[in-house]
Write an enzyme that holds these catalytic residues in place. Sequence first.
Site, PDB file in Angstrom:
ATOM      1  N   LEU A   2       1.547  28.714   8.561  1.00  0.00           N
ATOM      2  CA  LEU A   2       2.850  29.233   8.144  1.00  0.00           C
ATOM      3  C   LEU A   2       3.955  28.647   8.989  1.00  0.00           C
ATOM      4  O   LEU A   2       4.971  28.179   8.474  1.00  0.00           O
ATOM      5  CB  LEU A   2       2.854  30.760   8.272  1.00  0.00           C
ATOM      6  CG  LEU A   2       1.986  31.489   7.264  1.00  0.00           C
ATOM      7  CD1 LEU A   2       2.049  32.993   7.498  1.00  0.00           C
ATOM      8  CD2 LEU A   2       2.446  31.167   5.848  1.00  0.00           C
ATOM      9  N   GLY A  33       4.027  25.892  11.045  1.00  0.00           N
ATOM     10  CA  GLY A  33       4.187  24.438  10.989  1.00  0.00           C
ATOM     11  C   GLY A  33       4.658  23.950   9.631  1.00  0.00           C
ATOM     12  O   GLY A  33       5.581  23.127   9.552  1.00  0.00           O
ATOM     13  N   ARG A  62      -5.161  50.374  16.794  1.00  0.00           N
ATOM     14  CA  ARG A  62      -6.255  49.410  16.891  1.00  0.00           C
ATOM     15  C   ARG A  62      -6.926  49.398  18.258  1.00  0.00           C
ATOM     16  O   ARG A  62      -8.150  49.404  18.358  1.00  0.00           O
ATOM     17  CB  ARG A  62      -5.717  47.993  16.649  1.00  0.00           C
ATOM     18  CG  ARG A  62      -5.332  47.748  15.237  1.00  0.00           C
ATOM     19  CD  ARG A  62      -4.770  46.348  15.065  1.00  0.00           C
ATOM     20  NE  ARG A  62      -4.469  46.128  13.655  1.00  0.00           N
ATOM     21  CZ  ARG A  62      -3.963  45.027  13.156  1.00  0.00           C
ATOM     22  NH1 ARG A  62      -3.677  44.005  13.948  1.00  0.00           N
ATOM     23  NH2 ARG A  62      -3.730  44.904  11.880  1.00  0.00           N
ATOM     24  N   ARG A  93       0.163  43.247  19.094  1.00  0.00           N
ATOM     25  CA  ARG A  93       0.915  42.906  17.895  1.00  0.00           C
ATOM     26  C   ARG A  93       0.726  43.996  16.853  1.00  0.00           C
ATOM     27  O   ARG A  93      -0.368  44.462  16.612  1.00  0.00           O
ATOM     28  CB  ARG A  93       0.414  41.576  17.332  1.00  0.00           C
ATOM     29  CG  ARG A  93       1.087  41.155  16.072  1.00  0.00           C
ATOM     30  CD  ARG A  93       0.529  39.844  15.584  1.00  0.00           C
ATOM     31  NE  ARG A  93      -0.840  39.927  15.146  1.00  0.00           N
ATOM     32  CZ  ARG A  93      -1.222  40.299  13.918  1.00  0.00           C
ATOM     33  NH1 ARG A  93      -0.320  40.625  13.022  1.00  0.00           N
ATOM     34  NH2 ARG A  93      -2.491  40.343  13.598  1.00  0.00           N
TER      35      ARG A  93
HETATM   36  C1  LIG Z   1      -8.555  37.426   9.452  1.00  0.00           C
HETATM   37  C2  LIG Z   1      -7.112  37.507   9.842  1.00  0.00           C
HETATM   38  C3  LIG Z   1      -6.274  38.398   9.190  1.00  0.00           C
HETATM   39  C4  LIG Z   1      -4.930  38.488   9.521  1.00  0.00           C
HETATM   40  N1  LIG Z   1      -4.124  39.368   8.837  1.00  0.00           N
HETATM   41  C5  LIG Z   1      -2.812  39.404   9.122  1.00  0.00           C
HETATM   42  C6  LIG Z   1      -1.931  40.234   8.366  1.00  0.00           C
HETATM   43  O1  LIG Z   1      -2.348  40.932   7.443  1.00  0.00           O
HETATM   44  N2  LIG Z   1      -0.619  40.226   8.677  1.00  0.00           N
HETATM   45  C7  LIG Z   1      -0.129  39.466   9.680  1.00  0.00           C
HETATM   46  O2  LIG Z   1       1.070  39.482   9.879  1.00  0.00           O
HETATM   47  N3  LIG Z   1      -0.925  38.660  10.376  1.00  0.00           N
HETATM   48  C8  LIG Z   1      -2.259  38.610  10.149  1.00  0.00           C
HETATM   49  N4  LIG Z   1      -3.061  37.770  10.876  1.00  0.00           N
HETATM   50  C9  LIG Z   1      -2.472  36.894  11.885  1.00  0.00           C
HETATM   51  C10 LIG Z   1      -1.786  35.696  11.249  1.00  0.00           C
HETATM   52  O3  LIG Z   1      -2.468  35.316  10.081  1.00  0.00           O
HETATM   53  C11 LIG Z   1      -1.738  34.474  12.143  1.00  0.00           C
HETATM   54  O4  LIG Z   1      -1.317  34.831  13.384  1.00  0.00           O
HETATM   55  C12 LIG Z   1      -0.747  33.441  11.635  1.00  0.00           C
HETATM   56  O5  LIG Z   1      -0.974  33.167  10.293  1.00  0.00           O
HETATM   57  C13 LIG Z   1      -0.804  32.168  12.452  1.00  0.00           C
HETATM   58  O6  LIG Z   1      -0.033  31.164  11.829  1.00  0.00           O
HETATM   59  P1  LIG Z   1       0.253  29.791  12.570  1.00  0.00           P
HETATM   60  O7  LIG Z   1       1.068  28.983  11.638  1.00  0.00           O
HETATM   61  O8  LIG Z   1       0.788  30.050  13.892  1.00  0.00           O
HETATM   62  O9  LIG Z   1      -1.186  29.137  12.793  1.00  0.00           O
HETATM   63  P2  LIG Z   1      -2.361  28.715  11.806  1.00  0.00           P
HETATM   64  O10 LIG Z   1      -2.160  29.199  10.441  1.00  0.00           O
HETATM   65  O11 LIG Z   1      -3.619  29.049  12.487  1.00  0.00           O
HETATM   66  O12 LIG Z   1      -2.229  27.143  11.710  1.00  0.00           O
HETATM   67  C14 LIG Z   1      -2.629  26.291  12.721  1.00  0.00           C
HETATM   68  C15 LIG Z   1      -2.418  24.873  12.250  1.00  0.00           C
HETATM   69  O13 LIG Z   1      -2.545  24.007  13.345  1.00  0.00           O
HETATM   70  C16 LIG Z   1      -3.437  22.987  13.049  1.00  0.00           C
HETATM   71  N5  LIG Z   1      -4.075  22.616  14.308  1.00  0.00           N
HETATM   72  C17 LIG Z   1      -4.659  23.430  15.212  1.00  0.00           C
HETATM   73  N6  LIG Z   1      -5.087  22.719  16.247  1.00  0.00           N
HETATM   74  C18 LIG Z   1      -4.774  21.443  15.991  1.00  0.00           C
HETATM   75  C19 LIG Z   1      -4.953  20.226  16.703  1.00  0.00           C
HETATM   76  N7  LIG Z   1      -5.524  20.208  17.893  1.00  0.00           N
HETATM   77  N8  LIG Z   1      -4.521  19.089  16.127  1.00  0.00           N
HETATM   78  C20 LIG Z   1      -3.923  19.100  14.911  1.00  0.00           C
HETATM   79  N9  LIG Z   1      -3.713  20.223  14.226  1.00  0.00           N
HETATM   80  C21 LIG Z   1      -4.141  21.367  14.764  1.00  0.00           C
HETATM   81  C22 LIG Z   1      -4.357  23.524  12.031  1.00  0.00           C
HETATM   82  O14 LIG Z   1      -4.883  22.463  11.276  1.00  0.00           O
HETATM   83  C23 LIG Z   1      -3.426  24.394  11.231  1.00  0.00           C
HETATM   84  O15 LIG Z   1      -2.771  23.609  10.267  1.00  0.00           O
HETATM   85  C24 LIG Z   1      -4.416  37.680  10.554  1.00  0.00           C
HETATM   86  C25 LIG Z   1      -5.250  36.784  11.208  1.00  0.00           C
HETATM   87  C26 LIG Z   1      -6.585  36.705  10.889  1.00  0.00           C
HETATM   88  C27 LIG Z   1      -7.456  35.761  11.635  1.00  0.00           C
END
Ligand SMILES: Cc1cc2nc3c(=O)[nH]c(=O)nc-3n(C[C@H](O)[C@H](O)[C@H](O)COP(=O)(O)OP(=O)(O)OC[C@H]3O[C@@H](n4cnc5c(N)ncnc54)[C@H](O)[C@@H]3O)c2cc1C
Lengths: 249, 643, 226
Positions: B43, B45, B331, B440
């Site tokens: 989300l 990125g 939680r 959180r």
């Molecule tokens: C099962 C589950 C349920 C959840 N439910 C909720 C909810 O209901 N409501 C809520 O608000 N939050 C919820 N969360 C938390 C939330 O989904 C995440 O915190 C959030 O979506 C993270 O988004 P992000 O963009 O930071 O990272 P991510 O979506 O994890 O994206 C990481 C990105 O980085 C890339 N990446 C990682 N490492 C590297 C690397 N070394 N080199 C290149 N690319 C890399 C990956 O390919 C990916 O594209 C939940 C989480 C989980 C696990």
Amino acid sequence: MKITLNVWRQSSPQAAGAFVKYDVDGVSADMSMLEMLDVLNDRLESKGEAPIAFDHDCREGICGSCGFMINGVAHGPEKEITVCQTHMRSFKDGDELTLEPWRAMAFPVMRDLMVDRSAFDRIIQAGGYVSVRTGSAPEANATPVMKEHADMAFEAAACIGCGACVAACPNAAAMLFTSAKVSHLGLLPQGAPERDKRALDMVAQMDKEGFGHCTNHGECEAVCPKGISVNFIARMNRDLLKATLRSTR
Amino acid sequence: MTLDGKCPSGPIETAWDTHRFNMKLVNPANRRKYNVLVVGTGLAGAACAATLGELGFNVQAFCYQDSARRAHSIAAQGGINAAKNYQNDGDSVHRLFYDTVKGGDYRSREANVHRLAQISVNIIDQAVAQGVPFAREYGGLLDNRSFGGAQVARTFYARGQTGQQLLLGAYSALSRQVHAGTVKLHTRTEMLDLVVIDGRARGIITRNLATGALESWIGDAVVLATGGYGNVFFLSTNAMGCNVTATYKAYKKGALFANPCYTQIHPTCIPVSGGYQSKLTLMSESLRNDGRVWVPKSAADATKDPSTLPEDQRDYYLERRYPSFGNLVPRDVASRNAKTVCDEGRGVGHEVDGQRRAVYLDFRDAIQRVGKSTIEARYGNLFHMYTKITGENPYESPMRIYPAIHYTMGGLWVDYNLMSNIEGLFVLGEANFSDHGANRLGASALMQGLADGYFVAPPTISDYLARVGWGSKITAEHEGFKAALGETNDRIQKLLNIKGKRPVDSFHRELGNVMWDKCGMSRTKEGLEEALKRIPEIRAEFWENVNVPGENKGVNQSLERAGRVADFLEFGELMCLDALERAESCGGHFREESQTEDGEALRDDVNFCHTAAWEFKGVETAPTLHKEALTFEHVKLTQRSYK
Amino acid sequence: MSWLQSLYASTIGKKAVMAITGLIIFGFTLGHMAGNLLAFFGEDTFNNYAATLKGNPPLLWGTRLLLLTVIPLHFLTAFQLIKRSNDARPATYSKWQPQRSTYASRTIRFGGIYLLGFILYHLAHYTLFLTNPEFGGYHDAQGRHDAFRMVVEGFSNPVNVAVYLVAMLSLVFHLSHGAWSMFQSMGLNHPKYNQLRERAAWTLAIVLTVGFSSVPIAVLTGVVHR
Ligand SMILES: Cc1cc2nc3c(=O)[nH]c(=O)nc-3n(C[C@H](O)[C@H](O)[C@H](O)COP(=O)(O)OP(=O)(O)OC[C@H]3O[C@@H](n4cnc5c(N)ncnc54)[C@H](O)[C@@H]3O)c2cc1C
Ligand code: HEM
Ligand code: SF4
Ligand code: FES
């Protein structure tokens, strides 16, 4: 349980592949299919052999990374489920399973059970979006959406882009995948202005990628882990034909 | 080093607007001359890359999966908060702000959280305009639900797939920019190092996971949106590929790592069934609205068929200890209590490594009260999922649940502009530490990721770029790049040359067990010190005895995992150190030495009302701790109580 | 490319062509079958019907022209699609288990090819009199072409009847899938009516086959005779 596997091994996109037989014992019914492969891979790795490559990430049936054929069925024998959620209790002690990658011209094998599905991304890039700039969105509740349409759009939007529909289709068609996106956006008022253009552009890209046509076999719907309906294919056909007739291009 | 959060002064309600007005802008004609590297397409990125692309910057986006759409944001089920007050139940920006600061147990920055609450409403508008199919009412307007014990219904949702639908929205915006040519997407590409030149982040080193090729990328700014590091525990609800590599490498290049010990534990996950377990699956907390949590009173009954245990042999421990909240305690409380009863030997279910780690979540009474069909309507899909995974039928026998690592609040330290202490290194989403403090609230991570990506980072990055200007002459031949590339290559070769006896995963599991036991739900000084001794030993063995078959050519998934595990083996130590240092119980972290008389978490605002940010000093050298004091002007500090 | 060309270039456009041409042939065969059934009413009715057709050149040649465009188009498009499908999956599975497709859908190509052969034979047989040059010379008492005699003689040969019956079997399979598939291809789809659509497809396919088969069988068994 003891399971015998016939796994497609192919070391690189150019290399010729072949089936290799592995006996895996000590399989628990509570293991997922991929955990069973992990166990086998750990054994291979300890011996310094190359583990079986397969795409996977979330292991909860939502990211769409995983997928291969189990005994000739995309994502295996259970309905509406991905391989990562398929558990070994679906099989019996002594079963022999053939694991084969998705096969399609547009999905070249990269290694073992791993294929390149970037064609799907290019189909989306061709028009699978609403052209709305960040910050230019109107107030969310300004446009009510008929609940029936919203629900149907959701059902189409549930596609995880796994590629099983292509894998299962005798023509290796990407119609279910493409129609899911065309319908998801086409059903919503937000997607209406670009509806014609989207259908034309996405179908053109789909064809360009070398997927086959639709004979309406319904194999795609039967293996789709999200139960996407072939009704969306008809909807896309209608959208494309209408768009061809009424658009100015 | 003094940590300056750069929070704007003046009234908090207008701080963000004023701040934005004071930013410098880049002339539209000049934007394409700037190269921005965005690592991660979750989300945070995807939203950031798409928005920068729309503005006309030249963006390179990277992810390790085969498609940008598969980032782990996809797995979020529950929903996303926004202060729309569509339900007219008294919500407001201020209330969301207040709840989030309080929920974070007063360990976050007020200014950041207020901005988050303000922006929350724009996120919903944006997502709906992109075609995100949120749940609607019959009138065609958006529906809301109350989530995680909130007093107001402010959560927007799309059945159990909110994360997927929001991510597909961001991915479609990203795809549109790929089509427009402003964003170049590099999938199956893993970032392995950050390049810092003259104190500025100037590029990254990546490995192409399809070919093994190492490449240098030059940028005027680098954005890390690489998600959380929950996989340091091996078992978590994270995806298999989630890693700390990107942020940890940045830490090694001088970025401060803040509050690494802050992790969130989710109480309702499907328990471990055997030593082969590779990940844990979360089930929505809403189950606790109707399910009753219990374990047998006597450890001797742990293996008995639960339906044969009479009422007086059952211990509904949450209802007993927290009569007013009962099964709906937050939680952290629910999780900790489950651990306590299992540690007492009263856990149920499969025995794994000599312990039964599960408690019952029983729907028997609810089914009797409202009928099976009502329960089915409420939780049918969750029951179905449970059956698929465990092979058991929760309508007939109680579910078994256990807590699991779910989210990591810690991350790279950033200021109000989401820039780390390294100039030009921006950190977004779960990868940064900024908004959730020590805990959180449900449905707020999606909100933060999208706020960062769509609305906060694009203007702050533009401001930074406008200030530094374009036209620097750095190329991949620069010493900084050559050195980083060389180091990355050496490390890969080193991993490949060990050819020891143990598979990569076995080390990861071993580390995970230590982390879960000593740095999980409840922590002690002794335990953490033990972990700090144990982790370097595991690491040493790893570098002597791991077997990474094959070579650095083509797909080599063992090598991918080995690199990530190697980083976790260093990072785990940092986490334990941070946990040791923080001798208070706060948020989801229970420090046994810091509890009230009746065994509840006791926060220590006198000594720990700060962000702990760590500076790397060498793998075998202790890092330096920097503290950013936290001040609360708008929300009064109180102790949480659920009795 | 004109819009028509680009439509035809797309797989969906090609399928629309299959569906529309298929529908036209289908419509024709229904009419054709109804005409054939007149054989049960005896020589006079049947020959009269044949003569009426012949005596109406615009109708006769209109139909012939339509069929002469539509059948080759159906066949040509089918051929291109089959090729495309083969190209789309160059490597086949060592094992493949159908889940939803039917025998009819999987054999639609082969049925089609048989039908093509049959149509050519049928034309050679009763229209161009290439197989039986004597058919052209048959005349009834009123001097009309004696189509009735031609049919009866033609179907007195069991081999001939077999060829026709196999063709009719192919047709039933071809249409049992084709007749609902064509709605899908043209985007005529509604969850509420889809079941109806499938039933109608089967029913019409069976009616057509039973209708067409009844005449040769009746002749062979002596129910229809001169
Ligand atoms: C099962 C589950 C349920 C959840 N439910 C909720 C909810 O209901 N409501 C809520 O608000 N939050 C919820 N969360 C938390 C939330 O989904 C995440 O915190 C959030 O979506 C993270 O988004 P992000 O963009 O930071 O990272 P991510 O979506 O994890 O994206 C990481 C990105 O980085 C890339 N990446 C990682 N490492 C590297 C690397 N070394 N080199 C290149 N690319 C890399 C990956 O390919 C990916 O594209 C939940 C989480 C989980 C696990
Ligand atoms: C000339 C001989 C014929 C050939 C070679 C042929 C071939 C085919 C093929 C291959 C298909 C399937 C295309 C696909 O893969 O989707 C098809 C579909 C069809 N055919 Fe034929 N066919 C022939 C004759 C007929 C006849 C005589 C009829 C009607 C009585 C007919 C009606 C149809 C219909 C309705 C369809 C369905 C179209 C769709 O799926 O949209 N065909 N044909
Ligand atoms: S339509 Fe179904 S089978 Fe096809 S990609 Fe989407 S989820 Fe997978
Ligand atoms: S691994 Fe994500 S769907 Fe199977």
